[in-house]
Design an enzyme around this catalytic site. Structure first.
Site, mmCIF file in Angstrom:
data_model
loop_
_atom_site.group_PDB
_atom_site.id
_atom_site.type_symbol
_atom_site.label_atom_id
_atom_site.label_comp_id
_atom_site.label_asym_id
_atom_site.label_seq_id
_atom_site.Cartn_x
_atom_site.Cartn_y
_atom_site.Cartn_z
ATOM 1 C CG ASP A 112 -2.177 1.229 0.846
ATOM 2 O OD1 ASP A 112 -1.760 2.046 0.406
ATOM 3 O OD2 ASP A 112 -2.866 0.861 1.770
ATOM 4 C CG HIS A 113 3.068 3.984 -3.494
ATOM 5 N ND1 HIS A 113 3.625 3.994 -2.427
ATOM 6 C CD2 HIS A 113 3.732 3.867 -4.616
ATOM 7 C CE1 HIS A 113 5.296 4.819 -3.204
ATOM 8 N NE2 HIS A 113 4.882 4.787 -3.969
ATOM 9 N NE ARG A 114 -4.199 3.822 1.599
ATOM 10 C CZ ARG A 114 -4.798 3.400 2.212
ATOM 11 N NH1 ARG A 114 -6.583 3.865 2.429
ATOM 12 N NH2 ARG A 114 -5.099 2.507 2.765
#
Length: 451
Positions: free
Chosen positions: A423-425
């Site tokens: 998850d790039h968040r």
């Protein structure tokens, strides 16, 4: 004088809203005791047996097998004799929705051993052998229930819930299957033989007529249970968490040699030592350098929650669909303990006995696509997690090997491909790359774990 007590369908998981009725263990007119299993239901996460919170006589079954019932709706009505009859005990004052102890009991597979799972024999029914295909099922006499006229009931065929599910899926009437298991129980093989016998006995189509009717060109399968939950979770994950997937090809020859060495040790001889064990161990070690991958995104609070424990999920394909049970606190386990936990998880999933609790609170997941001969994939995150690792098939592959003097040779080596989605968040590109690189390094040279 009889008192009606209605048992409402409880939330047998964590925030589940409905359950499908798989199998009733009682019928109208049966006597039931507190903690006696009365029904098996299928939620979005697992098949669960529910015990009765009341003692008395079954007055009404409020749902049929195959029906989906919302949580909080009436499930069964039990008639209790309040005139002081010794056979009927008064239930606790609190109901299933407000008693914490009973709520815990309903989550999973019902009461513990010795808590009264056996159903009381119906009045007037002597002990009988289990029915077989050659022995007609006799309808025993049943005492009429108060305020209800029950239909004649039959003895329930002995079979485990996964076997009943298989029979239902194959369209086999389990009551006419000849049992060969211990204690005259019906086994999976019994059900499969019965299904094959029905296919052989089926009349072949006449010459000049189509083998299947036009309407059989398509099959419609209701979306429910695990499949329904999985579909919703995957859509939510794919369109909520910005996925990034990175790939790495690794020479794991040293790990395969280590596997052979470990498998030969006395303390591991009774365990199945697989490459997945060492991949799991390597991932747990790599997470120490990249704890951001062992976290979750709290949208309402606008916070990133770093987990100081690792509940390692292992994706498992079952007859009921894809499930992801997890090994609680896997980071605290020795290699042997981790091997035992993996074996137990696999066996439980294969037998259809995975409980809702074992699928809750996962922090990171491994999906072993290599068992299907697949080299790699782009795995979708399990909701609530920051990363998932796909492990491809381990194959003998020509590989360029450089020795200490810098000389290069081509040798056959054990090679696999890793795919890490994150998850790039929560996880930056550098952090995700570092995790994958550390993982690959541990698998290429397990000795690095000693540093």
């Amino acid at each position: 004088m009889s008192k009606e007590q209605v048992f409402l369908l409880p939330d047998v998981g964590e925030g589940l809203t409905e359950a499908e009725i798989l199998q009733w263990a009682v019928q109208v007119g049966d006597s039931v005791e507190i903690n006696q299993v009365i029904i098996e239901v299928e939620t979005a996460k697992a098949a669960v047996e529910l015990p009765s919170p009341y003692a008395g006589v079954v007055g009404t079954l409020h749902a049929k097998e195959g029906e989906t019932l919302p949580v909080g709706k009436p499930l069964i009505t039990v008639l209790s004799d309040v005139s002081g009859t010794p056979d009927v005990t008064e239930p606790p004052a609190t109901d299933a929705a407000s008693a914490p102890d009973r709520e815990a009991l309903l989550v999973g597979y019902g009461p513990q051993e010795g808590s009264g799972r056996r159903r009381r024999r119906r009045p007037g029914v002597p002990p009988t052998n289990q029915p077989t295909a050659s022995t007609p099922l006799q309808a025993p006499a049943v005492a009429p229930a108060p305020e209800a006229a029950p239909a004649p009931a039959t003895e329930r065929t002995a079979a485990k819930p996964p076997v009943r599910k298989l029979a239902k899926d194959l369209g086999v009437d389990i009551t006419v299957v000849t049992p060969t298991g211990p204690g005259a129980t019906v086994t999976r093989d019994d059900v499969r033989r019965a299904a094959e016998a029905e296919l052989v006995a089926a009349e072949p189509p006449k010459l000049g007529t189509p083998a299947t009717p036009a309407t059989a060109a398509e099959t419609r399968i209701p979306i429910r249970g695990v499949r329904k939950h999985t579909a919703a979770a995957m859509v939510a994950s794919a369109f909520t968490a910005p996925h990034v997937t990175e790939f790495m090809t690794v020479d794991v020859t040293a790990t395969m040699r280590l596997r052979d060495t470990v498998a030969a040790r006395r303390e591991f001889r009774e365990l199945r030592v697989t490459p997945l064990l060492f991949v799991a161990r390597a991932l747990l070690l790599a997470l120490r350098n990249t704890p951001e991958a062992n976290a979750s995104w709290d949208e309402p609070a606008q916070e990133i929650v770093l987990k100081h424990y690792v509940n390692l999920g292992i994706a498992a394909a079952t007859g009921r669909g894809l499930i992801v049970p997890n090994i609680k606190h896997a980071d605290r386990m020795s290699l042997r303990e981790l091997a035992e936990a993996l074996a137990a998880l696999t066996s439980t999933a294969r037998d259809g006995r995975t409980t809702p609790q074992s699928m809750m609170d996962g922090t990171i997941t491994i999906t072993n696509v290599g068992v299907f001969g697949v080299d790699t994939g782009t795995p979708i995150l399990n909701p609530g997690e920051a990363a998932i690792l796909a492990v491809g098939a381990i194959r003998r592959t020509p590989w360029v090997v450089t020795d200490a003097s810098g000389t290069e040779t081509i040798e056959p080596r054990w090679v696999t491909q890793l795919a890490l989605s994150f998850d790039h968040r929560l996880v930056d590109g550098q952090q995700g790359s570092q995790l994958l690189a550390d993982l690959g390094a541990f698998l290429h040279d397990p000795g690095l774990a000693m540093l």
